[in-house]
Write a protein that holds these residues in place. Sequence first.
Motif, PDB file in Angstrom:
ATOM      1  N   THR B  48       0.831  -1.199   0.000  1.00 39.53           N
ATOM      2  CA  THR B  48       0.000   0.000   0.000  1.00 39.53           C
ATOM      3  C   THR B  48       0.865   1.248   0.000  1.00 39.53           C
ATOM      4  O   THR B  48       0.603   2.202  -0.741  1.00 39.53           O
ATOM      5  CB  THR B  48      -0.918  -0.009   1.239  1.00 39.53           C
ATOM      6  OG1 THR B  48      -1.660  -1.217   1.235  1.00 39.53           O
ATOM      7  CG2 THR B  48      -1.857   1.175   1.224  1.00 39.53           C
ATOM      8  N   LYS B  51       2.156   1.749  -3.437  1.00 50.97           N
ATOM      9  CA  LYS B  51       1.124   2.222  -4.378  1.00 50.97           C
ATOM     10  C   LYS B  51       0.758   3.673  -4.112  1.00 50.97           C
ATOM     11  O   LYS B  51       0.384   4.400  -5.030  1.00 50.97           O
ATOM     12  CB  LYS B  51      -0.114   1.332  -4.283  1.00 50.97           C
ATOM     13  CG  LYS B  51       0.085  -0.005  -4.981  1.00 50.97           C
ATOM     14  CD  LYS B  51      -1.113  -0.907  -4.804  1.00 50.97           C
ATOM     15  CE  LYS B  51      -0.807  -2.293  -5.366  1.00 50.97           C
ATOM     16  NZ  LYS B  51      -1.608  -3.332  -4.694  1.00 50.97           N
ATOM     17  N   LEU B  57      -2.716   4.647  -5.699  1.00 55.28           N
ATOM     18  CA  LEU B  57      -3.751   4.889  -4.689  1.00 55.28           C
ATOM     19  C   LEU B  57      -3.612   6.337  -4.218  1.00 55.28           C
ATOM     20  O   LEU B  57      -2.529   6.910  -4.289  1.00 55.28           O
ATOM     21  CB  LEU B  57      -3.583   3.958  -3.483  1.00 55.28           C
ATOM     22  CG  LEU B  57      -3.794   2.467  -3.688  1.00 55.28           C
ATOM     23  CD1 LEU B  57      -3.441   1.708  -2.405  1.00 55.28           C
ATOM     24  CD2 LEU B  57      -5.228   2.178  -4.077  1.00 55.28           C
TER      25      LEU B  57
END
Lengths: 651, 261
Positions: B48, B51, B57
């Motif tokens: 995460t 990203k 994201l």
Amino acid sequence: MKAFPGFWWLVIAVVAVAALALINHLMLLDAVSNEAAGNMAFAAVFVARAELPRLAMALVAGAALGLASALMQRVLRNPLAEPATLGLSAGAQLAMVAATVALPAAMAYPAAVAFVGAAAAAALVLVATARRRFEPLSVILTGMMVSLTATAGAAAVILASGDYMTGLFIWGGGDLTQDGWAPTLRLTAILATTIGGTVLALRPLALLTLGDAEAKAAGLAAGTLRFAIIALAVWLAAATTAEIGIVGFIGLAAPFIARLTGVRSSAGRLMAAPIAGALLLALADGGVQLAGHLTGLRIPTGAATALIGGPLILALVPRIVSLTRPDVLPSAAVLPRRSAGPVLVTLTIILVATIALALTAGRGAEGWHVDLATITWRSARVGLLASAGALIGLAGTVIQRLTGNPMASPEVLGVGVGAGAGLAVILLAVPVASLGAQAGGMLAGALMTLFALLAFVRRHGFGAERLLIAGIALGALLSSLLTSVIATGSPAGFLLLGWISGALIEPSPDFAVATAAILAGLTPLALLHARALAILPLGETAARSLGLATARTRADLVLIAGAATAASTVAIGPMSFIGLIAPHLARSLGLRRPLSHLAGAMLAGAALTIAADWLARMVAFPYQLPLGLFAALIGGGYLVIRFAGGARGGP
Amino acid sequence: MDHSGSDFVLDGAGFSVGDRTILARLNLRLAADRLHALVGPNGSGKSTFLKLIARQLTPDSGTIRLGDRDLATFGSRAFARQVAFMPQFTPATDGMTVRELVALGRFAWHGALGRSSPKDRAAVAEAIERCDLAAFTQRPVDELSGGERQRAWIAMMLAQESRWLLLDEPTSALDAGHQVEILDLIAALTRERGVGVVAVLHDINMAARVADEILALDRGTLVLRGGPADVMRPEVLTPLFGPRVDVLPAEGARPALAYMR
């Protein structure tokens, strides 16, 4: 008190079904009381022989659809699998329509005839997707194509056998009207058998949810079990279709609702699905009857369930985790690599030869002949077909590259059905609408569908999967509306039936020129996106990392493909399969780069469309068969040969 | 080249799904000429994190800047000229040849319509050369072995000539020999080209071997940050791997090795 998960929902649903049945009963008595005031004997007969059987049929058929779908979803590991999305219902319908016309004796066993059709559809879908290991999205896309083709085929058969057959199409819309208990009892027996089979297979079915490899490791013959369960589900779905026609979305919603109620165990969910399906269909049918009493319109129940189910899929789209599997192997390694030039030249020569054939060769009273004189009055038709075919080839290539899915086709945008809905509105409003007004209506319908799709997908970030599912849902919704209009049996319905089967009216030269102009306008727009079309098949992440503004680019490309589909649909009607096949053909000939792929698909699309039309005119001369049907037959045949061959040689 | 103007700066950047926090608000700076290894157990938020800085994201809280610009203010191509990202699972390439794939890296420079310039072609040729792919240029990427395919994707990122390379577990599908080969290539590229690298790595020993700096995440928070020499000590690694972790100190050519007792 909380007996089990979803208990109170169950109570509410049962009460609602009962209340609807009572209201409908009272309204019916109210309606007939003028003629048979106070005739209790009439009311008693009606309750016993029509109303109760209909309620029972709704419950049993809903349970059957719920169970069949739950089984298929489990076995295929596909949350969108159900008789309608897999093309089983449409296959059963086509078989029954064809049997009614060609072999009436066989209709003594409607469930058997329906099973043949549904099993053929299931076999087609599964064979075509075996190489992609039944990847859910590919299965649904293929199911949609099979469904469209079977519907077009059924419409063609009904048209060919005269308008007294339109009753068959009303049945096709899903009609639960009963005049006795026999059909309900037949279906109940089959449902009971299937439930028995399911109970026996509960444990292995729980293992299958893990996946094939794991199930095998646990000592399960996954292939055999899958085949047996699918056969069972197809049988149940076919029997249901045989009794009540096509009722979509119940099968989709039932397992989902079963999960929402909080049932966790594998067996619990399998058994909750038929209960949810039974109550759902009973509610929908009660609602349809109530609407009928209030408005005086006869609405097919299948159309009503689609009205509920279409939005349901759209609502599910954001929740769906993933319908594509990263483990699906690319098929590219087996494709030949050739330089584009010679392939494109060959395709051009084939197109020219096809055009020459269509312009000059034909059958007359005294047999086959080649006549140069026919060129003048066939050129408009052939020109129109060539432009429209090239447009579909272009749209198909753009859609397949845009979504990175070789099973996608222009139909997934729902634009073709949107055009049909526009036509329906025009025909209902102005029964003697001119051809120009009809074309205008189709164009408006197609564009409105396209913008609705864009608006929806924009909110959810333009993922390829969401685009496909939203398009399929929109298409299913609109086609159920079309079915309702056709089911009215009005002249407008008859015209629409012709349109669905892809019957081409003799076009004017102006029409051909206008279509060619749209082709000339859209082609450079597509070519300008060549680099984006090379990058997009790599998927969202890679495309963004390379610096492509994916959302905007996708929107542009959807507009181009949608406009091309709309123009071709307005020109020659819905053309199932050619938009899927033409890009495929170009790819398998070795055209891999976007520019040569586009050019090859456009050439192939034009040649296929012209050839399909020529065959449609020649095969049953002097009668002309629907063009769309022929295109579907060519495309469907290609698909089976290509993918069945691939399934054997594939990994 | 002076890269100090293109450091990643996270200012309270966090990410959550529903009410579950994937990444707690992070404040840190990543220097643009170093190789950063992100380590941590499954579900620690390292993918995460990657990203987020790759702009795949968007953070729910705080900001992420590249130099002094918020990531959100970059255009698609402008951002790709700064940051290249390789996902953990590289997608199927549908018959594309190695040269065609690497050439896609130039999209950020020539765009949808611009002509491919001599500079573009030179960058592609150089990237292919640097990743030892000269023998494979006409081969379809899908037919290559795992290590070769990974090199082809790295060559594509090189052709992109971005200041940052972000790699999500670039070695997860490879055997030990190819893991070392790929990581050494990445480490060499960091030094030669002065690019910044952030790589999610599974193996702390591999990370210590190549990284200038190791960042360890656990349950969405940064628990550890330092050079390999600082990190590869039992007392430092214990919070991450539990009390049974021990380290064999570096000796001659052999780097320090963490292992479980």
